[in-house]
Design a protein around this motif. Structure first.
Motif, mmCIF file in Angstrom:
data_model
loop_
_atom_site.group_PDB
_atom_site.id
_atom_site.type_symbol
_atom_site.label_atom_id
_atom_site.label_comp_id
_atom_site.label_asym_id
_atom_site.label_seq_id
_atom_site.Cartn_x
_atom_site.Cartn_y
_atom_site.Cartn_z
ATOM 1 N N PHE A 150 55.696 68.775 -64.675
ATOM 2 C CA PHE A 150 56.173 67.411 -64.855
ATOM 3 C C PHE A 150 57.483 67.260 -64.090
ATOM 4 N N LEU A 151 57.730 66.059 -63.569
ATOM 5 C CA LEU A 151 58.864 65.844 -62.692
ATOM 6 C C LEU A 151 59.953 65.024 -63.360
ATOM 7 N N ASP A 152 61.169 65.564 -63.314
ATOM 8 C CA ASP A 152 62.361 64.782 -63.617
ATOM 9 C C ASP A 152 62.945 64.310 -62.289
ATOM 10 N N THR A 153 63.900 63.413 -62.356
ATOM 11 C CA THR A 153 64.479 62.886 -61.115
ATOM 12 C C THR A 153 65.020 64.002 -60.234
ATOM 13 N N LYS A 154 65.706 64.968 -60.829
ATOM 14 C CA LYS A 154 66.316 66.051 -60.046
ATOM 15 C C LYS A 154 65.276 66.878 -59.302
ATOM 16 N N ASP A 155 64.036 66.902 -59.801
ATOM 17 C CA ASP A 155 62.986 67.707 -59.170
ATOM 18 C C ASP A 155 62.533 67.130 -57.832
ATOM 19 N N LEU A 156 62.878 65.883 -57.566
ATOM 20 C CA LEU A 156 62.451 65.239 -56.320
ATOM 21 C C LEU A 156 63.340 65.609 -55.143
ATOM 22 N N PHE A 157 64.545 66.075 -55.446
ATOM 23 C CA PHE A 157 65.553 66.187 -54.393
ATOM 24 C C PHE A 157 65.920 67.636 -54.081
ATOM 25 N N LEU A 158 66.363 67.819 -52.850
ATOM 26 C CA LEU A 158 66.781 69.141 -52.400
ATOM 27 C C LEU A 158 67.997 69.596 -53.200
ATOM 28 N N PRO A 159 68.104 70.917 -53.448
ATOM 29 C CA PRO A 159 69.265 71.416 -54.203
ATOM 30 C C PRO A 159 70.562 71.192 -53.431
ATOM 31 N N LYS A 160 71.629 71.101 -54.186
ATOM 32 C CA LYS A 160 72.989 70.956 -53.637
ATOM 33 C C LYS A 160 73.159 69.670 -52.806
ATOM 34 N N LYS A 232 61.246 55.654 -49.269
ATOM 35 C CA LYS A 232 61.493 57.089 -49.110
ATOM 36 C C LYS A 232 62.282 57.412 -47.842
ATOM 37 N N THR A 233 62.095 56.614 -46.806
ATOM 38 C CA THR A 233 62.802 56.897 -45.549
ATOM 39 C C THR A 233 64.319 56.813 -45.722
ATOM 40 N N LEU A 234 64.783 56.056 -46.716
ATOM 41 C CA LEU A 234 66.219 55.980 -46.982
ATOM 42 C C LEU A 234 66.738 57.259 -47.633
ATOM 43 N N LEU A 235 65.808 58.053 -48.163
ATOM 44 C CA LEU A 235 66.171 59.270 -48.890
ATOM 45 C C LEU A 235 65.717 60.527 -48.161
ATOM 46 N N LYS A 236 65.307 60.363 -46.901
ATOM 47 C CA LYS A 236 64.660 61.473 -46.184
ATOM 48 C C LYS A 236 65.551 62.703 -46.019
ATOM 49 N N PRO A 241 60.543 67.871 -48.890
ATOM 50 C CA PRO A 241 59.520 67.588 -47.853
ATOM 51 C C PRO A 241 58.143 67.272 -48.421
ATOM 52 N N GLU A 242 57.753 67.943 -49.524
ATOM 53 C CA GLU A 242 56.413 67.715 -50.067
ATOM 54 C C GLU A 242 56.219 66.280 -50.554
ATOM 55 N N TYR A 243 57.315 65.611 -50.897
ATOM 56 C CA TYR A 243 57.200 64.233 -51.367
ATOM 57 C C TYR A 243 57.367 63.217 -50.231
ATOM 58 N N MET A 244 57.649 63.732 -49.039
ATOM 59 C CA MET A 244 57.681 62.889 -47.840
ATOM 60 C C MET A 244 56.364 62.948 -47.086
ATOM 61 N N ASP A 245 55.545 63.969 -47.363
ATOM 62 C CA ASP A 245 54.286 64.179 -46.664
ATOM 63 C C ASP A 245 53.349 62.982 -46.880
ATOM 64 N N LYS A 246 53.032 62.272 -45.808
ATOM 65 C CA LYS A 246 52.247 61.034 -45.920
ATOM 66 C C LYS A 246 50.826 61.284 -46.411
ATOM 67 N N LEU A 247 50.200 62.358 -45.934
ATOM 68 C CA LEU A 247 48.810 62.636 -46.303
ATOM 69 C C LEU A 247 48.688 63.007 -47.778
#
Length: 469
Positions: A150-160, A232-236, A241-247
């Motif tokens: 399950f995903l929390d907000t922090k799980d979407l983003f790169l560490p640090k 998403k492009t504003l947060l690239k 990367p897995e949440y940016m993958d279009k396919l």
């Protein structure tokens, strides 16, 4: 058969009848649950479970999806069952049930997103248990099929990465464009502050990350919940990367266009918090002949100012407001015809401001957030009823009285200092001439000429930069 035996049969039959009546009455009161499971026609491998009960005194309808993915299905069923059991318990303990006010529970969901990478399911739960109004709650579940987590907000983003600061900046600047939301700036700022709880409800989508803000988080409760989808492009640079993958993130169904979205990064202020700044403010306008001279001087020196206008003059010169705003300046509210508000009944004082607010909005589409009371006269009741930021001043050259441009210039320059707010009037020729000189000289001295709002922001940035002991 003995008399005792006959009585036993009679009592047994009576008990059966009483039990049957009680059972029938209970069935009428609480009803009988019906369960239905069917295939979702829009999404493969998803089933829809429906539990329905329509009793005389209570009813419920519960809908939820099953994905044939154990962790996700267990959480969804646990959520639905817990809500249903709590509702049944509340009903069973009720003493004042009324068939005209049937207890009601409705759980429904929206498949916000469903792709190879993840799914987002948003539940809406409505409960009525005899109170005056029912309650509505929302819950959004995001599940990563690849990671089985399950995903929390922090799980979407790169560490640090300071992702909360970026989300806060984008969200605040986008939501404040809405006139209804920008009316309560303190609440909007608090509700979009870089705090994890403020961004805990979201849906990871195809091209967006959509955030949900409960009623009263970013705006008054009567305005209801608010939503913002950030492309998403504003947060690239910070999104994994897995949440940016279009396919992998392509939704099985075409996602509807978000109602409110951020598709461009807000322009960052070009102001320097380490450079001295001063706010020039002009009251009682607009006046085309004199206000325009001040605007030209500001433009030539790349400066901004705040113009506190009167509603009575806006009526005559509505086109001037566009000229003021075009140069990056700010418009404030200075009442309709300049009375001392503390001598008016409260409702009349409020009308002075609200009528002017409407005139400004109609003429320019801009909603002022700052109010300057005529003569500086106000009190807590007026401030509370108006609901705007009250702006006074630090430097007053009394230009309305002396009407001498050189004297006005000297008074302002001799009292100018970093962080101060200067009061002048843009309806007098002498004041306009002085303003042109003041703008040029302050710029030469290294001042940033800023609006009231910009000065507030600069002070905030300086405070945030101050090291904590």
């Amino acid at each position: 058969m003995s008399v005792k035996g006959k009585w036993s049969i009679v009592l047994f039959a009576l008990a059966v009848v009483i039990g049957a009546v009680a059972f029938f009455q209970n069935q009428q009161a609480s009803g009988t649950e019906k369960k239905n499971v069917k295939q979702d026609t829009n999404y493969k491998n998803v089933e829809i479970v429906t539990l329905v009960n329509d009793g005389k005194f209570m009813r419920y309808a519960v809908n939820y999806p099953l994905f044939h993915q154990k962790e996700l299905d267990d959480k969804i069923q646990s959520y639905a069952n817990s809500a249903l059991e709590h509702f049944k318990k509340t009903f069973s303990e009720a003493k004042d049930i009324d068939e005209h006010k049937r207890y009601e529970l409705n759980i429904d969901y929206e498949m916000v997103h469903y792709a190879k990478q993840s799914a987002a399911i948003r539940f809406t739960t409505y409960t009525y248990t005899g109170q005056q109004n029912g309650t509505t709650n929302h819950l959004t579940i995001n599940f990563d099929f690849q990671k089985k987590t399950f995903l929390d907000t922090k799980d979407l983003f790169l560490p640090k990465t300071n992702y909360l600061k970026k989300l806060s900046y984008i969200t605040y600047t986008e939501l404040r464009k809405d006139k209804t939301l920008s009316k309560d700036q303190p609440l909007l700022q608090k509700g979009t502050a870089p705090d994890a709880q403020n961004f805990s409800q979201f849906a990871l989508k195809d091209k967006y990350v959509e955030f949900y803000f409960p009623a009263s988080q970013v705006a008054a409760e009567d305005l209801g919940p608010q939503t913002l989808a950030i492309k998403k492009t504003l947060l690239k640079d910070i999104l994994k990367p897995e949440y940016m993958d279009k396919l992998k993130n392509k939704n099985e169904m075409k996602e509807p266009n978000p109602k409110r979205k951020a598709v461009k990064l807000p322009q960052k202020s070009k102001l320097d918090p380490n450079k001295k700044a001063i706010a020039l403010t002009f009251d009682d306008g607009p006046n085309p002949a004199t206000t325009s001279k001040i605007l030209d001087a500001l433009k030539a020196n790349k400066g901004h100012a705040t113009f506190f206008v009167l509603g009575s003059r806006v009526q005559y010169y509505p086109g001037m407001l566009a000229d003021i705003l075009k140069g990056g300046n700010e418009i404030g509210n200075h009442s309709y015809n300049h009375p001392l508000l503390t001598r008016l009944p409260l409702d009349e004082a409020v009308i002075q401001v609200k009528d002017t607010q409407q005139l400004i909005e109609k003429a320019s589409g801009y909603t002022p957030t700052h109010f300057r009371p005529p003569y500086g006269g106000t009190n807590q009741d007026i401030n509370h009823a108006i609901g705007m930021k009250v702006t006074l001043w630090d430097v007053d050259p009394e230009d309305w009285k002396i009407r001498n441009s050189q004297q006005i210039t000297n008074r302002v320059l001799s009292h100018a200092a970093d962080g101060r707010t200067v009061l002048m009037h843009d309806i007098y020729e002498s004041s306009a001439q002085a303003a042109v000189k003041i703008i040029h000289e302050l710029t030469k001295q290294g001042y940033q000429l800023v609006t009231v709002s910009e000065l507030e922001q600069l002070k905030k940035e300086r405070h945030e930069q101050t090291p904590v002991e």
